[in-house]
Design a protein around this motif. Sequence first.
Motif, mmCIF file in Angstrom:
data_model
loop_
_atom_site.group_PDB
_atom_site.id
_atom_site.type_symbol
_atom_site.label_atom_id
_atom_site.label_comp_id
_atom_site.label_asym_id
_atom_site.label_seq_id
_atom_site.Cartn_x
_atom_site.Cartn_y
_atom_site.Cartn_z
ATOM 1 N N GLU A 219 0.840 -0.970 0.064
ATOM 2 C CA GLU A 219 0.008 -0.008 -0.044
ATOM 3 C C GLU A 219 0.956 1.264 0.058
ATOM 4 O O GLU A 219 0.530 2.083 -0.620
ATOM 5 N N THR A 220 2.020 1.398 0.596
ATOM 6 C CA THR A 220 2.675 2.586 0.831
ATOM 7 C C THR A 220 4.119 2.481 -0.092
ATOM 8 O O THR A 220 4.452 3.526 -0.239
ATOM 9 N N GLY A 221 4.223 1.335 -0.590
ATOM 10 C CA GLY A 221 5.384 1.193 -1.349
ATOM 11 C C GLY A 221 6.842 1.279 -0.648
ATOM 12 O O GLY A 221 7.615 1.525 -1.242
ATOM 13 N N ASN A 227 1.240 -0.955 -4.953
ATOM 14 C CA ASN A 227 0.463 -1.459 -5.898
ATOM 15 C C ASN A 227 -0.793 -1.688 -4.617
ATOM 16 O O ASN A 227 -1.104 -2.773 -4.075
ATOM 17 N N ILE A 228 -1.696 -0.908 -4.676
ATOM 18 C CA ILE A 228 -2.948 -0.804 -3.655
ATOM 19 C C ILE A 228 -3.835 -2.141 -4.098
ATOM 20 O O ILE A 228 -4.236 -2.620 -3.145
ATOM 21 N N PRO A 229 -4.132 -2.190 -5.209
ATOM 22 C CA PRO A 229 -5.205 -3.397 -5.585
ATOM 23 C C PRO A 229 -4.628 -4.815 -5.046
ATOM 24 O O PRO A 229 -5.223 -5.688 -4.687
ATOM 25 N N VAL A 230 -3.272 -4.901 -5.028
ATOM 26 C CA VAL A 230 -2.627 -6.224 -4.419
ATOM 27 C C VAL A 230 -2.567 -6.203 -3.192
ATOM 28 O O VAL A 230 -2.900 -7.339 -2.514
ATOM 29 N N ALA A 231 -2.312 -5.098 -2.685
ATOM 30 C CA ALA A 231 -2.406 -4.852 -1.364
ATOM 31 C C ALA A 231 -3.779 -5.162 -0.484
ATOM 32 O O ALA A 231 -3.805 -5.922 0.301
ATOM 33 N N VAL A 232 -4.792 -4.842 -1.359
ATOM 34 C CA VAL A 232 -6.319 -5.085 -0.919
ATOM 35 C C VAL A 232 -6.219 -6.535 -0.676
ATOM 36 O O VAL A 232 -7.128 -7.376 0.249
ATOM 37 N N GLU A 233 -5.803 -7.367 -1.895
ATOM 38 C CA GLU A 233 -5.912 -8.921 -1.848
ATOM 39 C C GLU A 233 -5.129 -9.560 -0.604
ATOM 40 O O GLU A 233 -5.815 -10.322 0.002
ATOM 41 N N TRP A 234 -4.226 -8.983 -0.225
ATOM 42 C CA TRP A 234 -3.406 -9.478 0.953
ATOM 43 C C TRP A 234 -4.321 -9.147 2.130
ATOM 44 O O TRP A 234 -4.285 -9.948 3.257
ATOM 45 N N TYR A 235 -4.779 -7.823 2.328
ATOM 46 C CA TYR A 235 -5.534 -7.427 3.602
ATOM 47 C C TYR A 235 -6.878 -8.337 3.668
ATOM 48 O O TYR A 235 -7.289 -8.640 4.628
ATOM 49 N N VAL A 236 -7.440 -8.791 2.443
ATOM 50 C CA VAL A 236 -8.487 -9.549 2.573
ATOM 51 C C VAL A 236 -8.173 -10.865 2.950
ATOM 52 O O VAL A 236 -9.126 -11.390 3.757
ATOM 53 N N LEU A 253 -10.158 1.763 3.499
ATOM 54 C CA LEU A 253 -9.885 2.129 1.843
ATOM 55 C C LEU A 253 -10.891 1.949 1.095
ATOM 56 O O LEU A 253 -11.082 2.557 0.182
ATOM 57 N N PHE A 254 -12.134 1.159 1.424
ATOM 58 C CA PHE A 254 -13.191 0.982 0.632
ATOM 59 C C PHE A 254 -14.349 2.195 0.788
ATOM 60 O O PHE A 254 -14.946 2.583 0.055
ATOM 61 N N SER A 255 -13.880 2.951 1.844
ATOM 62 C CA SER A 255 -14.885 4.067 2.332
ATOM 63 C C SER A 255 -14.449 5.326 1.734
ATOM 64 O O SER A 255 -15.190 5.922 1.390
ATOM 65 N N THR A 256 -13.142 5.219 1.460
ATOM 66 C CA THR A 256 -12.424 6.530 0.798
ATOM 67 C C THR A 256 -12.238 6.366 -0.752
ATOM 68 O O THR A 256 -12.195 7.335 -1.411
ATOM 69 N N GLY A 257 -11.970 4.846 -0.919
ATOM 70 C CA GLY A 257 -11.863 4.784 -2.604
ATOM 71 C C GLY A 257 -10.259 4.952 -2.919
ATOM 72 O O GLY A 257 -9.843 5.455 -3.996
ATOM 73 N N GLN A 258 -9.413 5.056 -1.690
ATOM 74 C CA GLN A 258 -8.018 5.438 -1.948
ATOM 75 C C GLN A 258 -7.411 4.240 -2.783
ATOM 76 O O GLN A 258 -6.928 3.157 -2.382
ATOM 77 N N GLY A 259 -6.942 4.431 -4.042
ATOM 78 C CA GLY A 259 -6.347 3.624 -4.921
ATOM 79 C C GLY A 259 -7.194 2.492 -5.601
ATOM 80 O O GLY A 259 -6.686 1.408 -6.103
ATOM 81 N N ILE A 260 -8.554 2.467 -4.756
ATOM 82 C CA ILE A 260 -9.352 1.277 -5.333
ATOM 83 C C ILE A 260 -10.765 1.948 -5.669
ATOM 84 O O ILE A 260 -10.967 3.180 -5.351
ATOM 85 N N SER A 261 -11.766 1.249 -6.363
ATOM 86 C CA SER A 261 -12.979 1.893 -6.458
ATOM 87 C C SER A 261 -13.691 1.741 -4.907
ATOM 88 O O SER A 261 -13.721 1.225 -4.431
ATOM 89 N N LYS A 262 -14.347 2.907 -4.780
ATOM 90 C CA LYS A 262 -15.313 3.227 -3.237
ATOM 91 C C LYS A 262 -16.275 2.182 -3.582
ATOM 92 O O LYS A 262 -17.084 2.070 -4.439
#
Length: 421
Positions: A219-221, A227-236, A253-262
Amino acid sequence: MMIAAKKVPPKFMKKFLFQLSCAIGFACLSASAWSGIKEARTAYAQGDFASALTQIKPLAEGGDAESQFFLGELYEKGVGVVQDNKQAMVWYTKAADKGNVDAQFKLGSRYSARGTSTDIKAAVLWLRKASLQGHADAQFELAKLYSANPSPVHDDSAAVLWMRKAAERQHGQAELELGKFYASGKGVSKDSRLATIWYRKAAESGLSEAQFLLASALETGSGITQNIPVAVEWYVRAGNQGDLKSQIRLAKLFSTGQGISKDESQAAGWYMKAAEQGDAESQFQIANLYDKGEVVPRNFAATLNWLKKAAEQGHLAATCNLASIYAKGRGVIADPPAAVSLYRKAADQGYPEAQYNLGWMYANGLGISTDIVQAHMWFNLAATAGDKDALKNRQLAETMMSRAQLETAQALARDWLAKRR
């Protein structure tokens, strides 16, 4: 021409025959012991502990190391025999002295759990013996003992050495801890890239904490390409295992739509998971969602329930919102004294909105006797924190006060601030 064989001296022949007989005897004993251990373990697996003891005890008394270890386990667990930790240690020690790696690890773990300086040194002794035989769990436990601080054996370099050995044997926890060493620079040069490499190895073995740390790096590099979408996969993956930090991060992340679709629905789902684990901020967010009724059906009872849970943990905004509900009687019977109590809890911890509302309750005599001095004090504190409504009400209160009252109120505000610095 035939070459005649040399005659073997009698003393050498006797020595040879003795060694041969010992070897044959040992082989027979080993075969017998192996058969007995197998039968004992079969009986143990079937719950026939008495038969397991009958099979294993003679072998242990005969000196078979694996049998001695097994007998130690029976005494430790209290199956087939009366539980006796001292006897367990006796048999573990006998087996460990013969080089049984599982017994050495068991002894090291037992001594480590006791925690005294003497026991820690004994733990290191046995864990080191097991570690030198390649026992990954022992290497990991040994590294942890060296890493601990304060500790009579603290040694960061040794901790890294043994943690690396365990990690190289694909010990998931060791991979994770080695990653942390590189992230913090403990015992090694700080290296976020290597930290991420080891986090990934541990994450792939299924450790939720490693999955969270890898996701954070992605997420932070940090040490890896962002790579935020891949970060989300690992968070999931971590969140689905119950990792609270991952659940909270996914909700944000989902509430703000930061780097991914809100996705407010996804956010609500992750907030709920975190709330159910007791996270106060998530409980507050869920209360707000039920109150608004936009993402989830409006449900005031649920709002009240989650606000109470968050407020009980000291969440200031939740405490203030709960106070407002009691003050206004929104969905409940109005209870101004309860509102004052809740506002005070949050106000005393410096929450400006609660300070303003407590001032309002004093100014209007709601749930408490009217007190313009106290009202001014709380308006003053809230105004100092930047609350514009509090500033207006402070000025209004001053028009109703004598000079002495104003000086008292200002002194109370100064004293309150001084005590919290």
